[in-house]
Design a protein around this motif. Structure first.
Motif, PDB file in Angstrom:
ATOM      1  N   TYR A  24     -60.586 -15.591  22.380  1.00  0.00           N
ATOM      2  CA  TYR A  24     -59.269 -15.225  21.846  1.00  0.00           C
ATOM      3  C   TYR A  24     -58.193 -15.736  22.793  1.00  0.00           C
ATOM      4  O   TYR A  24     -58.302 -15.590  24.007  1.00  0.00           O
ATOM      5  CB  TYR A  24     -59.136 -13.707  21.720  1.00  0.00           C
ATOM      6  CG  TYR A  24     -60.106 -13.092  20.749  1.00  0.00           C
ATOM      7  CD1 TYR A  24     -59.766 -12.926  19.420  1.00  0.00           C
ATOM      8  CD2 TYR A  24     -61.366 -12.680  21.163  1.00  0.00           C
ATOM      9  CE1 TYR A  24     -60.653 -12.358  18.518  1.00  0.00           C
ATOM     10  CE2 TYR A  24     -62.266 -12.111  20.266  1.00  0.00           C
ATOM     11  CZ  TYR A  24     -61.897 -11.956  18.952  1.00  0.00           C
ATOM     12  OH  TYR A  24     -62.779 -11.398  18.061  1.00  0.00           O
ATOM     13  N   LEU A  25     -57.151 -16.328  22.234  1.00  0.00           N
ATOM     14  CA  LEU A  25     -55.976 -16.758  22.987  1.00  0.00           C
ATOM     15  C   LEU A  25     -54.769 -16.038  22.418  1.00  0.00           C
ATOM     16  O   LEU A  25     -54.546 -16.064  21.205  1.00  0.00           O
ATOM     17  CB  LEU A  25     -55.755 -18.270  22.859  1.00  0.00           C
ATOM     18  CG  LEU A  25     -56.873 -19.186  23.323  1.00  0.00           C
ATOM     19  CD1 LEU A  25     -56.527 -20.632  23.000  1.00  0.00           C
ATOM     20  CD2 LEU A  25     -57.118 -19.026  24.798  1.00  0.00           C
ATOM     21  N   ILE A  26     -54.005 -15.415  23.278  1.00  0.00           N
ATOM     22  CA  ILE A  26     -52.773 -14.754  22.846  1.00  0.00           C
ATOM     23  C   ILE A  26     -51.642 -15.367  23.659  1.00  0.00           C
ATOM     24  O   ILE A  26     -51.605 -15.259  24.885  1.00  0.00           O
ATOM     25  CB  ILE A  26     -52.851 -13.230  23.032  1.00  0.00           C
ATOM     26  CG1 ILE A  26     -54.068 -12.685  22.281  1.00  0.00           C
ATOM     27  CG2 ILE A  26     -51.562 -12.573  22.547  1.00  0.00           C
ATOM     28  CD1 ILE A  26     -54.346 -11.224  22.520  1.00  0.00           C
ATOM     29  N   GLU A  27     -50.733 -16.037  22.968  1.00  0.00           N
ATOM     30  CA  GLU A  27     -49.644 -16.754  23.623  1.00  0.00           C
ATOM     31  C   GLU A  27     -48.413 -15.868  23.791  1.00  0.00           C
ATOM     32  O   GLU A  27     -48.240 -14.876  23.112  1.00  0.00           O
ATOM     33  CB  GLU A  27     -49.266 -17.984  22.792  1.00  0.00           C
ATOM     34  CG  GLU A  27     -50.393 -18.990  22.663  1.00  0.00           C
ATOM     35  CD  GLU A  27     -50.030 -20.172  21.796  1.00  0.00           C
ATOM     36  OE1 GLU A  27     -50.323 -21.298  22.217  1.00  0.00           O
ATOM     37  OE2 GLU A  27     -49.463 -19.967  20.698  1.00  0.00           O
ATOM     38  N   ASN A  28     -47.566 -16.292  24.708  1.00  0.00           N
ATOM     39  CA  ASN A  28     -46.260 -15.665  24.946  1.00  0.00           C
ATOM     40  C   ASN A  28     -46.363 -14.213  25.386  1.00  0.00           C
ATOM     41  O   ASN A  28     -45.570 -13.361  24.966  1.00  0.00           O
ATOM     42  CB  ASN A  28     -45.364 -15.801  23.708  1.00  0.00           C
ATOM     43  CG  ASN A  28     -45.163 -17.248  23.330  1.00  0.00           C
ATOM     44  OD1 ASN A  28     -44.809 -18.066  24.177  1.00  0.00           O
ATOM     45  ND2 ASN A  28     -45.416 -17.579  22.084  1.00  0.00           N
ATOM     46  N   VAL A  29     -47.332 -13.929  26.246  1.00  0.00           N
ATOM     47  CA  VAL A  29     -47.536 -12.576  26.762  1.00  0.00           C
ATOM     48  C   VAL A  29     -46.682 -12.402  28.021  1.00  0.00           C
ATOM     49  O   VAL A  29     -46.792 -13.201  28.956  1.00  0.00           O
ATOM     50  CB  VAL A  29     -49.027 -12.335  27.098  1.00  0.00           C
ATOM     51  CG1 VAL A  29     -49.232 -10.934  27.659  1.00  0.00           C
ATOM     52  CG2 VAL A  29     -49.898 -12.576  25.877  1.00  0.00           C
ATOM     53  N   GLU A  65     -59.377 -25.747  17.977  1.00  0.00           N
ATOM     54  CA  GLU A  65     -60.773 -26.097  18.209  1.00  0.00           C
ATOM     55  C   GLU A  65     -60.921 -26.396  19.700  1.00  0.00           C
ATOM     56  O   GLU A  65     -60.120 -27.140  20.265  1.00  0.00           O
ATOM     57  CB  GLU A  65     -61.150 -27.321  17.387  1.00  0.00           C
ATOM     58  CG  GLU A  65     -62.608 -27.674  17.474  1.00  0.00           C
ATOM     59  CD  GLU A  65     -62.972 -28.835  16.572  1.00  0.00           C
ATOM     60  OE1 GLU A  65     -63.895 -29.571  16.939  1.00  0.00           O
ATOM     61  OE2 GLU A  65     -62.328 -29.003  15.524  1.00  0.00           O
ATOM     62  N   THR A  66     -61.936 -25.808  20.338  1.00  0.00           N
ATOM     63  CA  THR A  66     -62.095 -25.938  21.778  1.00  0.00           C
ATOM     64  C   THR A  66     -63.467 -26.480  22.132  1.00  0.00           C
ATOM     65  O   THR A  66     -64.484 -25.911  21.712  1.00  0.00           O
ATOM     66  CB  THR A  66     -61.914 -24.556  22.458  1.00  0.00           C
ATOM     67  OG1 THR A  66     -60.659 -24.026  22.088  1.00  0.00           O
ATOM     68  CG2 THR A  66     -61.995 -24.669  23.959  1.00  0.00           C
ATOM     69  N   PRO A  67     -63.540 -27.559  22.906  1.00  0.00           N
ATOM     70  CA  PRO A  67     -64.845 -28.046  23.340  1.00  0.00           C
ATOM     71  C   PRO A  67     -65.445 -27.079  24.379  1.00  0.00           C
ATOM     72  O   PRO A  67     -64.715 -26.462  25.151  1.00  0.00           O
ATOM     73  CB  PRO A  67     -64.548 -29.403  23.967  1.00  0.00           C
ATOM     74  CG  PRO A  67     -63.105 -29.411  24.264  1.00  0.00           C
ATOM     75  CD  PRO A  67     -62.452 -28.406  23.361  1.00  0.00           C
ATOM     76  N   VAL A  68     -66.761 -26.983  24.380  1.00  0.00           N
ATOM     77  CA  VAL A  68     -67.468 -26.112  25.328  1.00  0.00           C
ATOM     78  C   VAL A  68     -68.452 -26.971  26.101  1.00  0.00           C
ATOM     79  O   VAL A  68     -69.212 -27.743  25.515  1.00  0.00           O
ATOM     80  CB  VAL A  68     -68.209 -24.976  24.588  1.00  0.00           C
ATOM     81  CG1 VAL A  68     -68.996 -24.116  25.557  1.00  0.00           C
ATOM     82  CG2 VAL A  68     -67.235 -24.141  23.769  1.00  0.00           C
TER      83      VAL A  68
END
Length: 73
Positions: A24-29, A65-68
């Motif tokens: 999970y990514l939550i921006e502008n925190v 989409e994120t490479p692992v």
């Protein structure tokens, strides 16, 4: 040894959490960030809101989409 001269600045950051195999990514925190170490500090109300966002599975504003990679490979 404690560094009593640490400098914290108010910034917005991207909070990252891996839970149950999902990222999970939550921006502008809002956070206070140590200018020397990059360590991020969040207020109790911000932590509560982060938990609420993830637990309620709100509709995301976008999906990436994120490479692992495997370090041991």
């Amino acid at each position: 040894m404690n560094n009593w001269n640490e400098r914290l600045v108010e910034q917005t950051v991207t909070y990252t959490l891996e839970m149950n195999g999902k990222l999970y990514l939550i921006e502008n925190v809002p956070a206070r960030v140590n200018t020397e170490t990059g360590e991020q500090f969040f207020s109790p109300s911000t932590v509560e809101r982060l938990q609420q966002i993830i637990q309620t599975q709100q509709e995301p504003v976008r999906t990436v989409e994120t490479p692992v990679y495997d370090f041991a490979a």
